[in-house]
Design an enzyme around this catalytic site. Structure first.
Site: not given
Length: 771
Positions: A485-486, A600
């Site tokens: 997860r982030g 990103d």
């Protein structure tokens, strides 16, 4: 400024013989015409993304040069000075200008007397960088085109000049006498003299435009053709070979067409595919598709019956065009503003960090607070807990936001916690189908942006249906569904006609529930239009019961570049480092050609399936609106080490508090991706992060002040150091493109494979031994 050759080429040295009064009238009229043409100095918008701080002083020099041109009898020194002023305004350095003067480019006559190929050769000999050479070539072409356009207005009603003579610089005609003009004969000027532009209507109520109407110069070839590979430029059918096949060739643009196709080509001489490609790229950048700006910041179209794009050589309504003016004003191409005062806009990258106004914010004189996650990887307990929660629910929880550790990074949101999406807030089916719905046999044109993802036509809904996946058809791994997860969501392991990675996003940063589906489709479109070996394969998307996600191919046995460098701490040799860097450049430059920005790029978003295969993930997702949710007090919730990769222009765009209606999005660009690549390149060379050991607010302050990371004792060649430093230029336009970086990496000599006996070692130093 573009009129600076008026005096020298129009023969103003003969004015005194006609009397002081007449000469003064001509001088006044010439000044008025020259001032009108000063609007053309907005050509700088085609050359740089923003203006320099000394734009005002440059304007004063240009105005001074205009008055100098009205003097009688300019000497060589004055011509050189005026020529240098123009080149300085274009962006050439003093050394570049000196090189052109040594090559006899001392005035505009000499500049226009050489072809583009010769000018490019002079730029290469002077070792001009790619960006400066592009500015020089592009400004010269546009400058000459505007001269010819203005000449066509001043000489309306006169007969055409014989071929072989150049179009003179702007001449101010007088009803009492004719001013002699000088002419220069060259291949380049011959082509320009044949350019015929539509005459601007006399009435100000009619549309004022600049039309590409250059007739071809056809001639029929009588030579016997042995090869039948050539095709007609109009119908794309073979020309054939021998005498029996009738075809003609243009002497100017070298087009070859059938005789029966000649009448249908029209006056399009010189309208090359490269020119159309430039206009198309300019269309994408000006309209700023969903991948370039936040959709809310893109202005809507004026009318559904109006073309989505106005070429510079198409008609523009005078009521909406800023270039419509009196008949004496030359028609300017679309996209060039007539406001000279706009040239004084400050150059963004050179201003300091701007703190918010004290009357609007409660926090003063400090940088935004960045709340950093505690760790970069989920613990075993956390993964087990997430697995139990998943087995209890029918679908995965919508907490967090996917950041990319797909790269997958575990983001510990201590104070904010995880927030599940309320199923009642899911958009209606009408909102989901709003993008492509039809009514009354026509189309509903959602012109928020012109971009690749906006699919118009009767097959629009069918195209989206091809990549739509029902969430219920995806089978999740019951034992360990959570891969990671982030910051912006979770990644689940699933099965859909094979092993897949399901990225589940939250759209809580969109306050209007009816717009969530539309915004998510814009984000999906960036993935939908990509196919590259080094980019994660997009399989489809789903929107069901308030759940938004994408289905991607699962990279088995892969780990992120961050894990390899900072967790495993493996040292990469030069060959592996260069191979990884080249694949990163190829993948991200491919995205740039698709007008998609990564936004990103960092080592956590770069997967390594092996040391010979790189996969780029999580591009086009990051935005200030996403970063500001959930709302923090005077700051943002970011992932660890995020500030180490952002470019200075992005750091300067951050404010202590985010207002959805007042704050703009990050000024992402291809140059900001290049800066991030430089940070990844630094990691691979040194095994450490740039600005290592610094706090996030210290890194932000250093970047806003133009302070670059400290280069440790890196044992590498000078070429690699220069490449790294060029990626970190404070001015975005001074950074090289990823295509140029890839070429430089390819040009580095490879380590040769030497077959030698162990008994007789070769005492020679290889290229890699210096690394």
């Amino acid at each position: 400024m573009m009129q600076t050759q008026v005096a020298s080429r129009a023969g103003y040295s003969n004015l005194p013989q006609f009397g002081a009064g007449i000469a003064q009238d001509i001088k006044t009229q010439a000044i008025n015409n020259l001032k009108e043409c000063l609007k053309l100095t907005t050509i700088n918008r085609f050359l740089t993304s923003s203006y320099e701080e000394d734009a005002k002083s440059v304007e004063r020099k240009i105005f001074s040069a205009v008055y100098q041109m009205t003097k009688i009898g300019l000497i060589d020194r004055e011509k050189r000075e005026i020529n240098a002023i123009w080149f300085t305004f274009v962006g050439l350095s003093a050394q570049n200008i000196r090189h052109l003067e040594i090559c006899s480019i001392t005035d505009f006559n000499a500049l226009f007397s050489i072809t583009n190929q010769e000018l490019r050769s002079l730029a290469d000999r002077g070792r001009l960088d790619v960006e400066t050479k592009r500015k020089l070539l592009q400004s010269t072409v546009i400058l000459q085109n505007h001269w010819n356009a203005y000449h066509s207005r001043t000489s309306s009603g006169s007969t055409d000049e014989p071929s072989g003579q150049s179009t003179p610089a702007i001449v101010t005609p007088s009803p009492k006498f004719n001013v002699p003009s000088l002419s220069v004969t060259s291949a380049k000027m011959i082509q320009s003299s044949s350019m015929g532009f539509a005459t601007t209507p006399k009435s100000p109520k009619t549309s004022s435009r600049l039309v590409h109407a250059i007739p071809h110069k056809w001639h029929r070839s009588t030579k016997f053709r042995f090869s039948g590979d050539a095709v007609c430029h109009f119908c794309q059918r073979p020309l054939g070979f021998g005498f029996l096949n009738a075809w003609e060739k243009c002497r100017s643009c070298k087009w070859k067409v059938h005789t029966q196709c000649k009448g249908r080509v029209g006056d399009s001489c010189g309208l090359t595919p490269d020119h159309l490609r430039f206009l198309f790229d300019k269309l994408i950048q000006e309209n700023n598709g969903g991948m370039w700006k936040d959709p809310q910041s893109v202005p809507g179209s004026r009318s559904m019956n109006e073309p989505a794009f106005q070429f510079p050589d198409t008609a523009i309504d005078s009521s909406s065009s800023t270039n419509s003016s009196a008949p004496s004003t030359p028609a300017l191409p679309a996209g060039i503003s007539g406001n000279v005062s706009s040239l004084t806009a400050p150059y963004r990258s050179e201003r300091k960090f701007l703190f918010p106004d004290t009357e609007n914010y409660s926090v003063h004189n400090r940088l935004p607070i960045l709340v950093i996650s505690e760790g970069d990887h989920p613990t075993t307990t956390e993964i087990q807990q997430e697995t139990e929660n998943h087995n209890k629910s029918a679908a995965a929880s919508m907490s967090g936001n996917i950041e990319s550790e797909g790269t997958i990074v575990a983001n510990h949101e201590d104070s904010t916690g995880s927030q599940e999406v309320d199923s009642e807030a899911a958009p209606s089916q009408e909102a989901v189908d709003k993008f492509n719905k039809r009514a009354d046999g026509g189309f509903t044109w959602e012109r928020h942006a012109w971009n690749m993802s906006t699919i118009r036509g009767p097959n629009a809904q069918a195209s989206w249906n091809e990549v739509t996946i029902q969430f219920e058809t995806i089978e999740f791994d019951k034992q360990a569904p959570i891969i990671g997860r982030g910051r912006f969501g979770k990644v689940l392991r699933g099965f859909h006609y094979g092993d897949v990675a399901v990225k589940v996003y939250t759209m809580e940063h969109i306050s209007d529930a009816s717009k969530k589906a539309e915004e998510f489709k814009l984000e999906v479109s960036a993935y939908k239009n990509t196919r590259h070996d080094n980019i994660a394969l997009f399989l489809g998307y789903f929107m069901s019961d308030g759940q938004y996600g994408m289905v991607m191919s699962l990279s088995k046995g892969s780990q992120s570049l961050y894990t390899l460098l900072h967790v495993v701490r493996e040292k990469l040799d030069l060959a592996t480092t260069r191979k990884i860097a080249q694949q990163i450049c190829q993948a991200v430059s491919y995205l740039h050609t698709k007008k998609i920005l990564h936004k990103d790029l960092r080592s956590k978003n770069i997967l390594l399936e092996s040391k010979n295969k790189v996969v780029i993930t999580d591009f086009g997702i990051l935005s200030m609106k996403r970063l500001a949710h959930p709302k923090q007090k005077s700051g943002y919730l970011t992932s660890k080490f995020w500030t180490n990769y952002i470019a200075p222009e992005l750091a300067m765009a951050m404010r202590t508090e985010y207002d959805e209606y007042e704050c703009d999005d990050f000024p992402f660009s291809e140059n900001s991706d290049v800066y991030a690549f430089g940070c990844v390149w630094f990691e691979m060379l040194t095994g450490a992060l740039p600005y290592a050991g610094e706090l996030p607010h210290q890194i932000l302050f250093a970047k806003t002040q133009g302070i670059r990371p400290v280069l440790p004792n890196v044992k590498c060649t000078q070429e690699l150091k220069e490449l790294l430093v060029s990626c970190w230029n404070t001015a975005p336009q001074d950074r090289p493109t990823l295509t140029d970086i890839n070429l430089k990496l390819t040009a580095l000599p490879k380590k040769p494979r030497v077959n030698r006996s162990p008994s007789f070692p070769v005492m020679m130093k290889s290229y890699e031994s210096t690394f």
